[in-house]
Design an enzyme around this catalytic site. Sequence first.
Site, PDB file in Angstrom:
ATOM      1  N   ASN A 135     -52.458  -5.248 -21.642  1.00 27.63           N
ATOM      2  CA  ASN A 135     -53.146  -4.959 -20.380  1.00 27.63           C
ATOM      3  C   ASN A 135     -52.983  -6.063 -19.334  1.00 27.63           C
ATOM      4  O   ASN A 135     -52.738  -5.786 -18.164  1.00 27.63           O
ATOM      5  CB  ASN A 135     -54.643  -4.730 -20.633  1.00 27.63           C
TER       6      ASN A 135
ATOM      7  N   THR B 266     -47.559  11.087  28.101  1.00 28.59           N
ATOM      8  CA  THR B 266     -48.828  11.332  27.415  1.00 28.59           C
ATOM      9  C   THR B 266     -48.890  12.832  27.235  1.00 28.59           C
ATOM     10  O   THR B 266     -48.399  13.578  28.092  1.00 28.59           O
ATOM     11  CB  THR B 266     -50.064  10.871  28.216  1.00 28.59           C
ATOM     12  N   HIS B 267     -49.440  13.284  26.121  1.00 35.95           N
ATOM     13  CA  HIS B 267     -49.459  14.721  25.817  1.00 35.95           C
ATOM     14  C   HIS B 267     -48.052  15.315  25.858  1.00 35.95           C
ATOM     15  O   HIS B 267     -47.873  16.473  26.184  1.00 35.95           O
ATOM     16  CB  HIS B 267     -50.330  15.511  26.804  1.00 35.95           C
TER      17      HIS B 267
ATOM     18  N   SER C 256     -22.450  20.571  10.346  1.00 39.79           N
ATOM     19  CA  SER C 256     -23.136  21.774   9.891  1.00 39.79           C
ATOM     20  C   SER C 256     -22.198  22.569   9.011  1.00 39.79           C
ATOM     21  O   SER C 256     -20.985  22.544   9.197  1.00 39.79           O
ATOM     22  CB  SER C 256     -23.547  22.605  11.105  1.00 39.79           C
TER      23      SER C 256
ATOM     24  N   LYS D 132     -21.621  21.434  15.747  1.00 36.84           N
ATOM     25  CA  LYS D 132     -22.826  20.594  15.740  1.00 36.84           C
ATOM     26  C   LYS D 132     -22.684  19.223  15.084  1.00 36.84           C
ATOM     27  O   LYS D 132     -21.952  19.060  14.126  1.00 36.84           O
ATOM     28  CB  LYS D 132     -23.973  21.342  15.047  1.00 36.84           C
TER      29      LYS D 132
ATOM     30  N   ASN E  58     -25.573  16.820  13.598  1.00 38.61           N
ATOM     31  CA  ASN E  58     -27.008  16.880  13.341  1.00 38.61           C
ATOM     32  C   ASN E  58     -27.619  15.520  13.022  1.00 38.61           C
ATOM     33  O   ASN E  58     -27.005  14.703  12.352  1.00 38.61           O
ATOM     34  CB  ASN E  58     -27.276  17.833  12.187  1.00 38.61           C
TER      35      ASN E  58
ATOM     36  N   GLU F   8     -34.419  13.053  10.671  1.00 39.17           N
ATOM     37  CA  GLU F   8     -35.346  13.997  10.037  1.00 39.17           C
ATOM     38  C   GLU F   8     -35.819  13.455   8.685  1.00 39.17           C
ATOM     39  O   GLU F   8     -36.981  13.587   8.324  1.00 39.17           O
ATOM     40  CB  GLU F   8     -34.669  15.348   9.847  1.00 39.17           C
TER      41      GLU F   8
ATOM     42  N   GLN G 185     -50.788   3.964 -16.195  1.00 34.03           N
ATOM     43  CA  GLN G 185     -49.330   3.997 -16.358  1.00 34.03           C
ATOM     44  C   GLN G 185     -48.657   4.877 -15.302  1.00 34.03           C
ATOM     45  O   GLN G 185     -47.547   4.606 -14.868  1.00 34.03           O
ATOM     46  CB  GLN G 185     -48.987   4.523 -17.744  1.00 34.03           C
TER      47      GLN G 185
ATOM     48  N   LYS H  15     -46.922   3.491 -11.718  1.00 34.98           N
ATOM     49  CA  LYS H  15     -45.634   2.850 -11.434  1.00 34.98           C
ATOM     50  C   LYS H  15     -44.704   3.757 -10.638  1.00 34.98           C
ATOM     51  O   LYS H  15     -44.029   3.296  -9.716  1.00 34.98           O
ATOM     52  CB  LYS H  15     -44.941   2.472 -12.744  1.00 34.98           C
TER      53      LYS H  15
END
Lengths: 396, 396, 396, 396
Positions: B110, B155-156, B279, B285, B287, B292, B324, B327
Site C-alpha cells: 500500500n 461576445t456571444h 476526405s 477537402k 480537413n 477536432e 487500482q 491508474k
Amino acid sequence: MSRLWDKGLPLDERVLRYTAGEDHSLDGRLVDYDIRASIAHAEMLAAQQLLDPGDCRRICDGLRALGEEYRDGQWQIALADEDVHTALESRLTERIGAAGGRLHLGRSRNDQVLAALRLYLLDAADAASRSVAGMQQALAALEARQGDVALPGYTHMQQAMPSSVALWSAGFAAAFADAVTGLAASRRRMAQNPLGSAAGYGTPGLALDREATTEALGFAETQCPVTAVQLSRGKAEAGLLFELTLATQDLGRLASDLLLYYTQEFAYVALADDVTTGSSIMPQKRNPDVLELVRAAAATLQACLQECLMLTMKLPSGFQRDAQRMKAPLFRGIDLTIESFDVMAYLVSRTSFIAGNIRMDDSLHAAEEAYALVTREGIPFREAYRKVAARYSGGA
Amino acid sequence: MSRLWDKGLPLDERVLRYTAGEDHSLDGRLVDYDIRASIAHAEMLAAQQLLDPGDCRRICDGLRALGEEYRDGQWQIALADEDVHTALESRLTERIGAAGGRLHLGRSRNDQVLAALRLYLLDAADAASRSVAGMQQALAALEARQGDVALPGYTHMQQAMPSSVALWSAGFAAAFADAVTGLAASRRRMAQNPLGSAAGYGTPGLALDREATTEALGFAETQCPVTAVQLSRGKAEAGLLFELTLATQDLGRLASDLLLYYTQEFAYVALADDVTTGSSIMPQKRNPDVLELVRAAAATLQACLQECLMLTMKLPSGFQRDAQRMKAPLFRGIDLTIESFDVMAYLVSRTSFIAGNIRMDDSLHAAEEAYALVTREGIPFREAYRKVAARYSGGA
Amino acid sequence: MSRLWDKGLPLDERVLRYTAGEDHSLDGRLVDYDIRASIAHAEMLAAQQLLDPGDCRRICDGLRALGEEYRDGQWQIALADEDVHTALESRLTERIGAAGGRLHLGRSRNDQVLAALRLYLLDAADAASRSVAGMQQALAALEARQGDVALPGYTHMQQAMPSSVALWSAGFAAAFADAVTGLAASRRRMAQNPLGSAAGYGTPGLALDREATTEALGFAETQCPVTAVQLSRGKAEAGLLFELTLATQDLGRLASDLLLYYTQEFAYVALADDVTTGSSIMPQKRNPDVLELVRAAAATLQACLQECLMLTMKLPSGFQRDAQRMKAPLFRGIDLTIESFDVMAYLVSRTSFIAGNIRMDDSLHAAEEAYALVTREGIPFREAYRKVAARYSGGA
Amino acid sequence: MSRLWDKGLPLDERVLRYTAGEDHSLDGRLVDYDIRASIAHAEMLAAQQLLDPGDCRRICDGLRALGEEYRDGQWQIALADEDVHTALESRLTERIGAAGGRLHLGRSRNDQVLAALRLYLLDAADAASRSVAGMQQALAALEARQGDVALPGYTHMQQAMPSSVALWSAGFAAAFADAVTGLAASRRRMAQNPLGSAAGYGTPGLALDREATTEALGFAETQCPVTAVQLSRGKAEAGLLFELTLATQDLGRLASDLLLYYTQEFAYVALADDVTTGSSIMPQKRNPDVLELVRAAAATLQACLQECLMLTMKLPSGFQRDAQRMKAPLFRGIDLTIESFDVMAYLVSRTSFIAGNIRMDDSLHAAEEAYALVTREGIPFREAYRKVAARYSGGA
C-alpha cells in the site's frame, strides 16, 4: 515513461500518430463487421449495376479471405493503416488489383465506420446479456442451495425486517432480469442502417438501394433522412453504455453487500480461496479484492458513459472527427462489464452463507407485531405503531 | 473480439486476470520510481540497523541493474508478475538470493505503490508543464509574426469590439501560464512521503526513520499520521487531473476558435497541409481533424477526472483495492494532455491568419463612440449608449 | 406541477423568463459584493476625472443605502430586474437620478458579474474553511474524549492491524487540514481583478486605472490581458468546487465508516437521538439519516463540479451566455458543503465509541509478530511472513 | 448570503433542516400523485377488509378535498411537514380524526414515495414528449416555409456536399422523433408498482392485494419480488434523465448550428428581436442569448443524470436515505428540458434563413462529379476521386 513523452519522433510523424490515435489497436474487433458491411455494399452496387458482377465476386471473395487470414493471425492492423477500413481496402486492392478501388463508390468513411460499429454493438449487447444472464443463474443456484437461510432485511444499513437469502438473491436476480430487458431495448438505436448516407448528405446522382443493405445486414430499418445519421452518432453507443452502467452498478451493490457480509463483524459469508487474495504484509489475511474491483467497475462504467456523452455535446451538426474518441470508452465499458459479470458469477457460485453466524434482532418483527395489533384489535396503525415502539423504547 | 469474450480460459485463471487488471501493461512507467523508492527504503533500513550493510548494497545494486536492463528492453512486466512491485522483488530475489526477501520489511504494497506513484506524478506534472509552456511559446511566436493583424473581438459569437491577433494569442497564453502555475501548485499533494505508513497503520514494534526516506526521495514532507495516507489516495491524482482538465479545456477552446476561423465562411486562417487530412469521398477537402481531436480531448480529460473522483467516493477508510482502477484514467489523462499540447503547438506554429479575409464590422467601434460622447459631452454613459444605439438601429 | 408546465404564459414572456433564469433568486447573495465593486469602480472613475466628485458621492451613498435596505429586507430582486446588477442600477437611478446612468462607464456586465462573483467566492472559500475547521475541532474533541479506545485498523474492509479512535480521528483530521490548505490555495484564481476588461476587450479610448480597483477591492492582482478574463471564467469556480468535492468526499467517507460502525453487527458507536430519525413503519428503529445524506452529498458536489466544467467546454473564446448556468451548481455546492460539515461536526460531538463492543481479532498482531521474528532471529521478512502465516492458516 | 451560513439557528434545528432538505419545496408537484396512490391503497385495504368502508370513504374524500385545496393555494407543504407524505397524512388526520391513522397500514414511506414519484414520472415523460413534439412541428413548419433554400452540408465544419434547409430540418426532426420514441420506452421502468413492498421486505402477516393497486393506478406490472423495489430506485429516474440528456444535447447542437449561422461571417439566418437581447455596453448588438442558454442546458442535463447515477452507486442493498437527494436533479432536469424545448420551438418559428447570403462552394459537387465519372467512364471510384481531386488541387 509514456510513449509520447519521448520527443524523439519528428513532429509531423507525431501529428500522424495523434490523428490515427488508438484506432489501429482498437479496430481489431471490427474486422469481421466491416467485411460483412462491405460485402453487402458491394452486392448492392452490383444489383444496381454500379459494379460488374465479376468485380463484385472478386471483392467479396477477397474480403472473406482477408477475414479468415485475420482470424488466423496472418495480419494485423498497423499504425500506418490508420484504421480497419483502410487496412482492409488497401489489402484488398493489393490482392485483387484495381477492382478493389471500386468498392468505395457511394460510400464514405462516415457511414462505413458506423455500419461496422452498429453491427458490432448488436453483438456486444448480446454478449453482455449472456454474461448478465450467467449472473442470474448463479443467483438462482445460490437461492436453490441456501435460499431458506434467514437474513435480516436492512434499511439505512440497520436490521429492519425479516428477510432470507432467497429474497436477497431474488431481488438482485430481478435487477439483472431488468438489465437484460434494458439491453434488448437498447438494440433499437443500433439496428438502423447508416449505409447510403455517405458523408452525411447522401450520394447525389447515384442510385443506391439502401433497403437492400438494410435487409442483407439484418438491420431493422434504414435510417432516414441521410442527415439524421451523423446526428445520431453516439446515441446507440451511449444507450448501450447507459444500460451497462445500470447493470454494473447493481453488480457493484451486490459486491458492497458481500463486502459487508464478509467483514469479521458480520461474518455472514465464506468466500472461496480462489476468489480472494493474500496480503503482502499481513500473513493472516484473505482479501476480497475481486469484490472491491467489481464495486469500482461501476465508477469506470459511469465515466465511460459520461465521456461518450460529452464527446458529442455542443457540436455543430454534420460529421466531426471528435467521434473517433468514442471507441475507447465504448470498448472499455463493454469489456469491463462482461469480465465483471463473468467473474462475479463464478465468485457467487463459490460463496456460501454461514447460517450459524447470522444474528436476527428480535425487533425485526416489530412491524409484523403492529400489523397483528391492527387486525386483532382494530386500532389504527399509527396507534399500534406507538404501542409497539414503546415496547422497544431505548433500542437502537 | 475482446480478449475476454473468449470464454476458453478456465475460470480461476480469469479471476487472476481480472484481479491483476492492466497493471502489468500500465506499470512500465513506474519501474524507475519503484526502484528509487526501494533503494531509499533499503538504505533507511540499513541506517536503522534493520538490514545488514552488505545485504543493503546487494539490494541496491540489484535494483539499479534491473532498472538498466528494463530500459534496455531486456525484461518486461508480465501478467504473471501482476504488477511492477512483484516483478521487481521476484527478479531481485532470483538475482541476489534470500537478501531480496529482506527488502519488504516495514513496508506494505500500500505505501510502496503510493511512493512510486507520487514520484512519478511529480515528474508527470513537470512534463505536462513543459508541454503547456511549449504552447505558450508557439503563441508568443504567432504574436510576434502576426500580432498586429486586426481581428474582431467576439461576445456571444458576435462581432463586438476591436481586437487583434496579439490580444487573441495573449489571452490564451495567459490561460496557459495560469495552467503552469496551477500544475506547480498541484505538486503539494504529491510531495508527501507515504513510506512508513505500511498498510495504513504504521509498523508497530519496528523503528523506521520516515524522515530519512522523505529526504532521500526529495519529498516535501512526511505524511502524518499514518492513517492519513490511504485516506489521501486519489487526491494528488485528482489534483493533477483537475489541472490537466482545465488546461486541455482551454486548448480545446483554442481549437474551437480555429475551427471557426477555418470555415470557408470565416476563412480567417490557413492551416498547413501536414496538420490537415484528406476526405475519403470528397476529393477537394482538407480537413482540420487535429483540431477536432484536440477539442474532443477535453471531454476525455474530464471523464478521467470524474472516474478518479468516483473511485474513492463513499468508501470506508483504510486501503481498498478499488484504488487500482485509478491508474488507467490517470495515465490516459496525462498522456493525452501532453500529446495534445505538443501537437497543437506544432499546428499553431504552422498556422497563419489571412489578414485580407478578416472583415471588421463598423459597429465594432460603437462602445468607443459612446465613451467619446461621454468624455466629450459629459453626458451619462446610459444616454450616450442610447444615442449610439439609435445610430446603429436595425443592425444585428 | 412545475411552474413552466403551465403553458398559460405568452411565449415571449416565457423567453424572458428563460433568459433571466434563476438569477433573480440566486443573486441575493451577490448584492453586497456588487455594491462594493461598484463603489470601487465609481471612485476610480472619479479619480480618473471620468466622473464628477459630487456624482461619485451620490452614487456611493446611494449604493450603500441600497445595501442596508436590502439587508433590512426592504427590497428584493424581482424577475423583472433579471439580475442583481440591473436591480441595483435601476434602483440607484430612481433614487439619485441621471447620475446613476454614469456608473456603467468603462464597465460591461461581463466584468461586473465576475468582480462580484469573485469577491463572493473569496468569502465563500473562507466560510467553507471555517466549517471544515469546525469538523477538525470536533474530531480533536473526540480524540481527547476517547482517543485511547482500541479499534481494529481495516484494509479491504477486513481487520488488519491494531488501531485506535485516536488514529482514526487523526487520519480524518489530517484530511480536513489538507482541505483547509487546499481551499486557501484555491483563492489564487479568485483573487484576480477582472474590472476594466469590460466586455472582454478593454475600453478603447477610456483611461481607466485598473490597479486602483485591484487595490481598493483587495484583489491580489489585475488580470491581464483583457482577453484572459473571459477565458478564465469558470476556473475559480471549478477550483473551489474541486476542493469542496474532495472535502465532502472525505466527510462522506467518515459517514461511511460511522454507518458501518453503527450497524447492529458492529455496534461500535452510539449516536445521539437528535441526530437520528424514526421509521414510518418499524417502531423500533433509530435511523442514521444524517450520515446517509452526508454520504450522498459527495455525489451532489461532484455533479456540481462536473456541470461547472462542462459549461465552458468547447466554447469559442469571448464571453458566452452559457456562463450564467454556472451560478446554480456553484451556490448549491458551496451551501451543501457548509451545511454538511456543520451538521457532521455536531453529530460527531454527540457520538461515542462503545469500547466494550469492539472486538479486536488476535490476528491483528500478525505483522508485528513477523517484524519481531525478523529483528529477533535476523531472518528475511518474507520468511518470517511465511512462518506467521502458517500459524494463522485457515483464518480469514 | 446563504440561508445556512447564518449560524444563528440552534444546532438540532439545523439537523432537522438538513434532514428534511428541500423536500418541502420540491414535493409540491407530488401532491396529486401521492393522493391518487393513497386512495388506491385505502380502497385496496377496504377490499381486503383491513379498513372499514366508512373509514375508507372518509379517507378518500378527505384526500380529494386536500388535493383541491392545494390546487386552490389554501395550503402549502411547510418545512415542519418535512415532505408531502407527512403533510397530507397529518392534515388528513386533523380533518377526519383517528381514521387518518389507519391509512399507513401495510405501507412504508419507502414504497409510498416511489409510488407517487413513478406516477409523476409517467406524466413528466409525457409532458417532455409533448414539448419535443412541439419542436418537431416547428421544424416541419420551417421546412414548409423555406425547405428549398440551398445550404452547404458540412463535415468537419467544412463545406462538403450540397444540402438544403429541408435536409437540415429533417435531420433534427428525425433526432427528435427518436427522442419521443426513447421517452416512450423509458416508461417501462416507471410503470412498475412498488406499493406493497413496504420498507422493502413486504408486509408479513398482512394480506395485501398488490395487483389491485397496480390496476387502479394504471401501472403496467407489480414489481416483484419486494426486494427488487428499493434496488431499482433511481433507474426509472436515470432512464428518463438519460433520454432527456440525449434530447437536450440535440437541441443544443441545433443551437450550435444556429449560433454559427447567426455570426456576421455566415449571416445565414435572421432571428426575431423578441428572442435576442441587447448588450449592456455595445449599443449596436442583438445577442442570441437564448441559443447559448439552450446549448448550455445540455451540460446541466448531463450533470443531473450523473448526479442521479452517482447517488446509488456502491450502496448496499435495501433502502438508504441517500435517495432523497435524487429529487432535486430529477425535477431540475425535467423542467429545464421542457422549458428549453418550448422556448426553442418558439425561436425556430421566428427564424428565417437568408437565402441571398448563403454561399455554396463550387467544390460541393466534387463527389457527384466523381460519381458521374465512374458511371460514365466505368473507372474505379478511387481513380475518379484522384482525377477530381487534381482538378480542385490547392483548394481548401
